[in-house]
Design a protein around this motif. Structure first.
Motif, PDB file in Angstrom:
ATOM      1  N   LEU A  14       8.776  39.959  19.479  1.00 55.58           N
ATOM      2  CA  LEU A  14      10.245  40.043  19.405  1.00 55.58           C
ATOM      3  C   LEU A  14      10.767  39.451  18.100  1.00 55.58           C
ATOM      4  CD1 LEU A  14      11.307  39.218  23.071  1.00 55.58           C
ATOM      5  CD2 LEU A  14      11.427  41.422  21.901  1.00 55.58           C
ATOM      6  N   PHE A  15      10.176  38.323  17.651  1.00 55.93           N
ATOM      7  CA  PHE A  15      10.601  37.723  16.388  1.00 55.93           C
ATOM      8  C   PHE A  15      10.265  38.643  15.218  1.00 55.93           C
ATOM      9  CE2 PHE A  15      10.014  34.801  12.763  1.00 55.93           C
ATOM     10  CZ  PHE A  15      11.301  34.290  12.713  1.00 55.93           C
ATOM     11  N   ALA A  16       9.116  39.280  15.262  1.00 55.99           N
ATOM     12  CA  ALA A  16       8.727  40.224  14.203  1.00 55.99           C
ATOM     13  C   ALA A  16       9.680  41.428  14.200  1.00 55.99           C
ATOM     14  CB  ALA A  16       7.293  40.677  14.399  1.00 55.99           C
ATOM     15  N   ALA A  17      10.084  41.908  15.393  1.00 53.22           N
ATOM     16  CA  ALA A  17      11.028  43.019  15.468  1.00 53.22           C
ATOM     17  C   ALA A  17      12.392  42.599  14.892  1.00 53.22           C
ATOM     18  CB  ALA A  17      11.171  43.485  16.916  1.00 53.22           C
ATOM     19  N   PHE A  18      12.781  41.339  15.198  1.00 53.41           N
ATOM     20  CA  PHE A  18      14.029  40.833  14.646  1.00 53.41           C
ATOM     21  C   PHE A  18      13.966  40.788  13.122  1.00 53.41           C
ATOM     22  CE2 PHE A  18      16.086  37.057  12.882  1.00 53.41           C
ATOM     23  CZ  PHE A  18      17.416  37.390  13.092  1.00 53.41           C
ATOM     24  N   LEU A  19      12.880  40.262  12.575  1.00 52.18           N
ATOM     25  CA  LEU A  19      12.733  40.179  11.112  1.00 52.18           C
ATOM     26  C   LEU A  19      12.708  41.571  10.489  1.00 52.18           C
ATOM     27  CD1 LEU A  19      10.163  37.281  10.606  1.00 52.18           C
ATOM     28  CD2 LEU A  19      12.620  37.265  10.158  1.00 52.18           C
ATOM     29  N   LEU A  20      12.020  42.504  11.122  1.00 52.42           N
ATOM     30  CA  LEU A  20      11.956  43.867  10.605  1.00 52.42           C
ATOM     31  C   LEU A  20      13.351  44.507  10.630  1.00 52.42           C
ATOM     32  CD1 LEU A  20      10.119  46.107   9.563  1.00 52.42           C
ATOM     33  CD2 LEU A  20       9.831  46.848  11.923  1.00 52.42           C
ATOM     34  N   GLY A  21      14.119  44.309  11.688  1.00 59.30           N
ATOM     35  CA  GLY A  21      15.485  44.840  11.773  1.00 59.30           C
ATOM     36  C   GLY A  21      16.404  44.208  10.736  1.00 59.30           C
ATOM     37  N   TRP A  22      16.276  42.888  10.547  1.00 58.52           N
ATOM     38  CA  TRP A  22      17.096  42.210   9.549  1.00 58.52           C
ATOM     39  C   TRP A  22      16.774  42.714   8.150  1.00 58.52           C
ATOM     40  CZ3 TRP A  22      15.799  39.036   5.444  1.00 58.52           C
ATOM     41  CH2 TRP A  22      16.877  38.400   4.822  1.00 58.52           C
ATOM     42  N   PHE A  23      15.482  42.886   7.863  1.00 59.40           N
ATOM     43  CA  PHE A  23      15.075  43.389   6.557  1.00 59.40           C
ATOM     44  C   PHE A  23      15.577  44.819   6.343  1.00 59.40           C
ATOM     45  CE2 PHE A  23      11.997  45.619   3.827  1.00 59.40           C
ATOM     46  CZ  PHE A  23      12.168  44.889   2.675  1.00 59.40           C
ATOM     47  N   ALA A  24      15.493  45.653   7.365  1.00 62.93           N
ATOM     48  CA  ALA A  24      15.969  47.039   7.255  1.00 62.93           C
ATOM     49  C   ALA A  24      17.495  47.055   7.015  1.00 62.93           C
ATOM     50  CB  ALA A  24      15.624  47.824   8.518  1.00 62.93           C
ATOM     51  N   CYS A  25      18.210  46.209   7.710  1.00 66.68           N
ATOM     52  CA  CYS A  25      19.666  46.135   7.509  1.00 66.68           C
ATOM     53  C   CYS A  25      19.989  45.685   6.085  1.00 66.68           C
ATOM     54  CB  CYS A  25      20.263  45.177   8.537  1.00 66.68           C
ATOM     55  SG  CYS A  25      22.059  45.021   8.401  1.00 66.68           S
ATOM     56  N   TRP A  26      19.306  44.660   5.590  1.00 69.29           N
ATOM     57  CA  TRP A  26      19.531  44.168   4.229  1.00 69.29           C
ATOM     58  C   TRP A  26      19.213  45.251   3.211  1.00 69.29           C
ATOM     59  CZ3 TRP A  26      15.968  43.517   0.253  1.00 69.29           C
ATOM     60  CH2 TRP A  26      16.441  42.851  -0.874  1.00 69.29           C
ATOM     61  N   LEU A  27      18.105  45.980   3.434  1.00 68.22           N
ATOM     62  CA  LEU A  27      17.695  47.025   2.515  1.00 68.22           C
ATOM     63  C   LEU A  27      18.719  48.171   2.492  1.00 68.22           C
ATOM     64  CD1 LEU A  27      15.457  47.956   0.597  1.00 68.22           C
ATOM     65  CD2 LEU A  27      14.382  49.089   2.542  1.00 68.22           C
ATOM     66  N   ILE A  28      19.174  48.580   3.659  1.00 70.97           N
ATOM     67  CA  ILE A  28      20.176  49.658   3.723  1.00 70.97           C
ATOM     68  C   ILE A  28      21.473  49.219   3.060  1.00 70.97           C
ATOM     69  CG2 ILE A  28      21.659  50.943   5.328  1.00 70.97           C
ATOM     70  CD1 ILE A  28      19.223  51.133   7.180  1.00 70.97           C
ATOM     71  N   HIS A  29      21.888  47.977   3.320  1.00 68.88           N
ATOM     72  CA  HIS A  29      23.108  47.459   2.686  1.00 68.88           C
ATOM     73  C   HIS A  29      22.959  47.419   1.170  1.00 68.88           C
ATOM     74  CE1 HIS A  29      26.694  45.081   2.062  1.00 68.88           C
ATOM     75  NE2 HIS A  29      25.972  44.200   1.389  1.00 68.88           N
ATOM     76  N   ARG A  30      21.821  47.010   0.724  1.00 69.86           N
ATOM     77  CA  ARG A  30      21.570  46.915  -0.715  1.00 69.86           C
ATOM     78  C   ARG A  30      21.569  48.295  -1.380  1.00 69.86           C
ATOM     79  NH1 ARG A  30      21.834  43.187  -4.652  1.00 69.86           N
ATOM     80  NH2 ARG A  30      20.197  43.457  -6.170  1.00 69.86           N
ATOM     81  N   LEU A  31      21.003  49.290  -0.697  1.00 72.02           N
ATOM     82  CA  LEU A  31      20.905  50.629  -1.275  1.00 72.02           C
ATOM     83  C   LEU A  31      22.227  51.396  -1.206  1.00 72.02           C
ATOM     84  CD1 LEU A  31      17.411  51.736   0.041  1.00 72.02           C
ATOM     85  CD2 LEU A  31      18.013  50.978  -2.273  1.00 72.02           C
ATOM     86  N   THR A  32      23.036  51.127  -0.218  1.00 65.98           N
ATOM     87  CA  THR A  32      24.271  51.900  -0.056  1.00 65.98           C
ATOM     88  C   THR A  32      25.490  51.201  -0.639  1.00 65.98           C
ATOM     89  OG1 THR A  32      24.663  50.944   2.135  1.00 65.98           O
ATOM     90  CG2 THR A  32      23.439  53.024   2.037  1.00 65.98           C
ATOM     91  N   ARG A  33      25.325  50.055  -1.225  1.00 66.74           N
ATOM     92  CA  ARG A  33      26.447  49.333  -1.814  1.00 66.74           C
ATOM     93  C   ARG A  33      26.991  50.122  -3.002  1.00 66.74           C
ATOM     94  NH1 ARG A  33      25.087  43.511  -3.628  1.00 66.74           N
ATOM     95  NH2 ARG A  33      24.011  44.684  -5.235  1.00 66.74           N
ATOM     96  N   PRO A  34      28.323  50.272  -3.087  1.00 61.64           N
ATOM     97  CA  PRO A  34      28.881  51.046  -4.200  1.00 61.64           C
ATOM     98  C   PRO A  34      28.664  50.332  -5.535  1.00 61.64           C
ATOM     99  CG  PRO A  34      30.642  50.069  -2.878  1.00 61.64           C
ATOM    100  CD  PRO A  34      29.351  49.778  -2.185  1.00 61.64           C
ATOM    101  N   THR A  35      28.440  51.121  -6.558  1.00 65.47           N
ATOM    102  CA  THR A  35      28.225  50.565  -7.893  1.00 65.47           C
ATOM    103  C   THR A  35      29.578  50.307  -8.555  1.00 65.47           C
ATOM    104  OG1 THR A  35      28.176  52.746  -8.906  1.00 65.47           O
ATOM    105  CG2 THR A  35      26.065  51.862  -8.109  1.00 65.47           C
ATOM    106  N   ARG A  36      29.534  49.682  -9.709  1.00 60.68           N
ATOM    107  CA  ARG A  36      30.773  49.411 -10.445  1.00 60.68           C
ATOM    108  C   ARG A  36      31.454  50.711 -10.869  1.00 60.68           C
ATOM    109  NH1 ARG A  36      31.519  44.087 -11.753  1.00 60.68           N
ATOM    110  NH2 ARG A  36      29.672  42.767 -11.764  1.00 60.68           N
ATOM    111  N   ALA A  37      30.648  51.708 -11.216  1.00 59.95           N
ATOM    112  CA  ALA A  37      31.218  53.006 -11.603  1.00 59.95           C
ATOM    113  C   ALA A  37      31.947  53.629 -10.418  1.00 59.95           C
ATOM    114  CB  ALA A  37      30.124  53.934 -12.104  1.00 59.95           C
ATOM    115  N   ASP A  38      31.348  53.508  -9.227  1.00 57.67           N
ATOM    116  CA  ASP A  38      32.005  54.033  -8.033  1.00 57.67           C
ATOM    117  C   ASP A  38      33.311  53.284  -7.756  1.00 57.67           C
ATOM    118  OD1 ASP A  38      29.961  55.829  -7.675  1.00 57.67           O
ATOM    119  OD2 ASP A  38      28.893  54.583  -6.199  1.00 57.67           O
TER     120      ASP A  38
END
Length: 109
Positions: A14-38
């Motif tokens: 369960l802790f590993a699933a939590f860490l994997l979910g947190w990492f996936a959320c951070w990664l998605i947030h990082r990739l979908t964040r608008p750039t300065r040009a946007d």
């Protein structure tokens, strides 16, 4: 596998699933964040929208002013029309009275 080992393994999973979910959320947030040009593009679009709304408001105000002026002219024209029609009625009545008068005068001769 006894009860303690089962609880420990389940907790680790369960802790590993939590860490994997947190990492996936951070990664998605990082990739979908608008750039300065946007963000610059969004700011420019917001400014254009604001200017378009101001232009629309000015056009609506001019339209209402024009409509008010036309309504005033229409009311004045209707008043003049009523006055002209009343004058015409009076003239017709007067003409009929004059015809009757002339016919009576001619009938006496």
């Amino acid at each position: 596998m006894n009860r303690t080992e089962f609880i420990t393994v389940t907790s680790i999973i369960l802790f590993a699933a939590f860490l994997l979910g947190w990492f996936a959320c951070w990664l998605i947030h990082r990739l979908t964040r608008p750039t300065r040009a946007d963000m610059g593009e969004l700011d420019r679009m917001a400014q254009q929208l604001h200017e378009a709304e101001e232009a629309r408001d000015l056009a609506i105000a001019a339209l209402e002013e024009r409509e008010s002026a036309l309504m005033t002219r229409l009311i004045d024209a209707e008043g003049e029309l009523q006055a002209a029609l009343e004058g015409l009625r009076e003239s017709r009545t007067e003409v009929e009275e004059l015809r009757d008068y002339i016919e009576r005068k001619l009938a006496r001769r």
